[in-house]
Design a protein around this motif. Structure first.
Motif, PDB file in Angstrom:
ATOM      1  N   PHE A  42      48.538  55.585 -19.992  1.00 34.99           N
ATOM      2  CA  PHE A  42      49.614  56.461 -19.256  1.00 34.99           C
ATOM      3  C   PHE A  42      49.351  57.941 -19.411  1.00 34.99           C
ATOM      4  CE2 PHE A  42      53.632  58.893 -19.720  1.00 34.99           C
ATOM      5  CZ  PHE A  42      53.669  59.018 -18.295  1.00 34.99           C
ATOM      6  N   ASN A  45      46.110  58.976 -18.259  1.00 36.26           N
ATOM      7  CA  ASN A  45      46.157  59.046 -16.573  1.00 36.26           C
ATOM      8  C   ASN A  45      46.633  60.294 -16.011  1.00 36.26           C
ATOM      9  OD1 ASN A  45      47.915  57.938 -14.060  1.00 36.26           O
ATOM     10  ND2 ASN A  45      45.816  57.082 -14.286  1.00 36.26           N
ATOM     11  N   ARG A  46      47.595  60.826 -16.698  1.00 35.91           N
ATOM     12  CA  ARG A  46      48.459  62.042 -16.344  1.00 35.91           C
ATOM     13  C   ARG A  46      47.580  62.996 -16.841  1.00 35.91           C
ATOM     14  NH1 ARG A  46      50.717  58.139 -14.517  1.00 35.91           N
ATOM     15  NH2 ARG A  46      52.884  58.354 -13.678  1.00 35.91           N
ATOM     16  N   GLY A  49      45.223  64.078 -14.212  1.00 34.12           N
ATOM     17  CA  GLY A  49      45.904  64.463 -12.828  1.00 34.12           C
ATOM     18  C   GLY A  49      46.041  63.189 -11.851  1.00 34.12           C
ATOM     19  N   LEU A  50      46.187  61.981 -12.464  1.00 35.92           N
ATOM     20  CA  LEU A  50      46.184  60.778 -11.763  1.00 35.92           C
ATOM     21  C   LEU A  50      47.613  60.351 -11.712  1.00 35.92           C
ATOM     22  CD1 LEU A  50      42.915  58.693 -12.514  1.00 35.92           C
ATOM     23  CD2 LEU A  50      43.424  60.083 -10.521  1.00 35.92           C
ATOM     24  N   THR A  51      48.107  59.731 -10.923  1.00 29.19           N
ATOM     25  CA  THR A  51      49.528  59.101 -10.942  1.00 29.19           C
ATOM     26  C   THR A  51      49.610  57.362 -10.941  1.00 29.19           C
ATOM     27  OG1 THR A  51      49.653  59.029  -8.544  1.00 29.19           O
ATOM     28  CG2 THR A  51      50.536  61.065  -9.690  1.00 29.19           C
ATOM     29  N   GLY A  52      48.299  56.683 -11.162  1.00 31.14           N
ATOM     30  CA  GLY A  52      48.546  55.361 -10.870  1.00 31.14           C
ATOM     31  C   GLY A  52      49.236  54.448 -11.989  1.00 31.14           C
ATOM     32  N   PRO A  55      54.734  55.114 -15.807  1.00 30.51           N
ATOM     33  CA  PRO A  55      55.365  55.907 -17.054  1.00 30.51           C
ATOM     34  C   PRO A  55      55.612  54.906 -18.244  1.00 30.51           C
ATOM     35  CG  PRO A  55      56.313  56.811 -15.276  1.00 30.51           C
ATOM     36  CD  PRO A  55      55.814  55.657 -14.761  1.00 30.51           C
ATOM     37  N   ARG A 143      41.635  56.105  -3.834  1.00 33.61           N
ATOM     38  CA  ARG A 143      42.799  55.488  -4.927  1.00 33.61           C
ATOM     39  C   ARG A 143      41.920  54.147  -5.688  1.00 33.61           C
ATOM     40  NH1 ARG A 143      46.734  56.031  -0.729  1.00 33.61           N
ATOM     41  NH2 ARG A 143      48.136  58.074  -1.149  1.00 33.61           N
ATOM     42  N   TYR A 173      51.219  54.181  -2.572  1.00 35.58           N
ATOM     43  CA  TYR A 173      50.664  54.269  -4.099  1.00 35.58           C
ATOM     44  C   TYR A 173      49.819  52.808  -4.500  1.00 35.58           C
ATOM     45  CZ  TYR A 173      53.897  58.094  -4.650  1.00 35.58           C
ATOM     46  OH  TYR A 173      54.512  59.494  -4.445  1.00 35.58           O
ATOM     47  N   TYR A 175      49.274  50.913  -7.830  1.00 33.62           N
ATOM     48  CA  TYR A 175      49.472  51.023  -9.436  1.00 33.62           C
ATOM     49  C   TYR A 175      48.637  50.309 -10.227  1.00 33.62           C
ATOM     50  CZ  TYR A 175      54.140  52.262  -7.320  1.00 33.62           C
ATOM     51  OH  TYR A 175      55.103  52.767  -6.504  1.00 33.62           O
TER      52      TYR A 175
END
Length: 203
Positions: A42, A45-46, A49-52, A55, A143, A173, A175
Motif C-alpha cells: 500500500f 503504491n501511493r 502515485g497509484l491508487t490500486g 489502504p 490500469r 477502479y 483493485y
C-alpha cells in the motif's frame, strides 16, 4: 468479527463502531500470508502515485477479543483460529487492517475475466505496440499495464492465480487485491513477474 470464507489463509471482517468495516489479516502459521507485506505494498503504491492497493495499516488485537467478538455462526472456527494465529506472550495478535471495499466485481475485458487464461491472452495482445483496441477499453488497459509494472517492482507472484484482480462496478477502479506473497527473495525478480512484464509493450 466474521471469518471470511475462501482461500487457504485466515482473514476476518471487522465491523466497527460507527458503521465502518475493515478486513484484518493476522500473523499466522500459513506462510503464504505475511500481513506486513500488504502494508508495504500500500505504501509503495501511493508513493508511486497509484491508487490500486486498498489502504492498509498495521494493527494488533487481543486474541481473546477476536474470539469473544465472533458472530455466533463463526464461533465453531475458534479452534482453527487458536491453532493458526500467531500470538505474543501477552496474547496480542499483530496483523494488517485494510479498507473493506463495499462492492467489487470481476474485472473483465472482451467478456473475459482479466485473470482467466482467455483474459490474460486478450490484454497481452492488446498491450503490444501497434495493437488496435476499443476506446472504451483504454482506461482498463492502462490500469492493467500499471498493475503489471507494480507487481514486478514488488515481486508479487500471486496476482494472476485467481480472485486478485477485482474492479468497481462502474469500471473506474482496478483493485490490486492480496499482496501478501509479494517481496520475494529473488533479487532480479521472480520469472513469473518478469514474464508478464516483458509481454507488455504499452504503458
Amino acid at each position: 468479527m466474521r471469518v471470511n470464507r475462501g482461500g487457504s489463509s485466515l482473514s476476518l471482517r471487522v465491523d466497527l463502531v460507527g458503521g465502518g468495516r475493515a478486513a484484518f489479516k493476522p500473523d499466522q502459521t500459513n506462510l503464504q500470508t505475511i500481513p506486513r507485506r500488504e502494508v508495504a505494498a500500500f505504501r509503495i503504491n501511493r508513493l508511486l502515485g497509484l491508487t490500486g492497493v486498498p489502504p492498509a495499516i498495521a494493527r494488533s488485537f487481543g486474541f481473546q477479543d477476536l474470539v469473544d467478538n465472533l458472530q455466533p455462526s463463526d464461533r465453531a472456527l475458534a479452534p482453527r483460529m487458536a491453532a493458526e494465529i500467531r500470538k505474543s506472550e501477552g496474547g496480542r495478535v499483530a496483523g494488517e487492517l485494510s479498507w473493506w471495499i463495499p462492492t467489487i466485481v470481476d474485472a473483465t475485458l472482451g467478456g473475459y475475466k482479466i485473470d482467466s487464461m482467455e483474459g490474460v491472452v486478450t490484454w497481452k495482445r492488446l498491450l503490444r505496440v501497434g495493437a488496435k483496441y476499443r476506446e472504451e477499453d483504454e482506461q482498463l488497459l492502462a490500469r492493467i499495464s500499471s498493475m503489471v509494472a507494480f507487481d514486478f517492482l514488488i515481486n508479487n507472484t500471486d496476482r494472476w492465480s485467481g480472485a486478485n484482480c477485482k474492479g468497481s462496478p462502474d469500471g473506474r477502479y482496478l483493485y490490486y487485491m492480496d499482496n501478501t506473497l509479494a517481496f520475494g527473495a529473488e533479487p532480479e525478480g521472480h520469472p513469473k513477474v518478469k514474464t508478464y512484464l516483458t509481454r507488455v509493450q504499452v504503458f
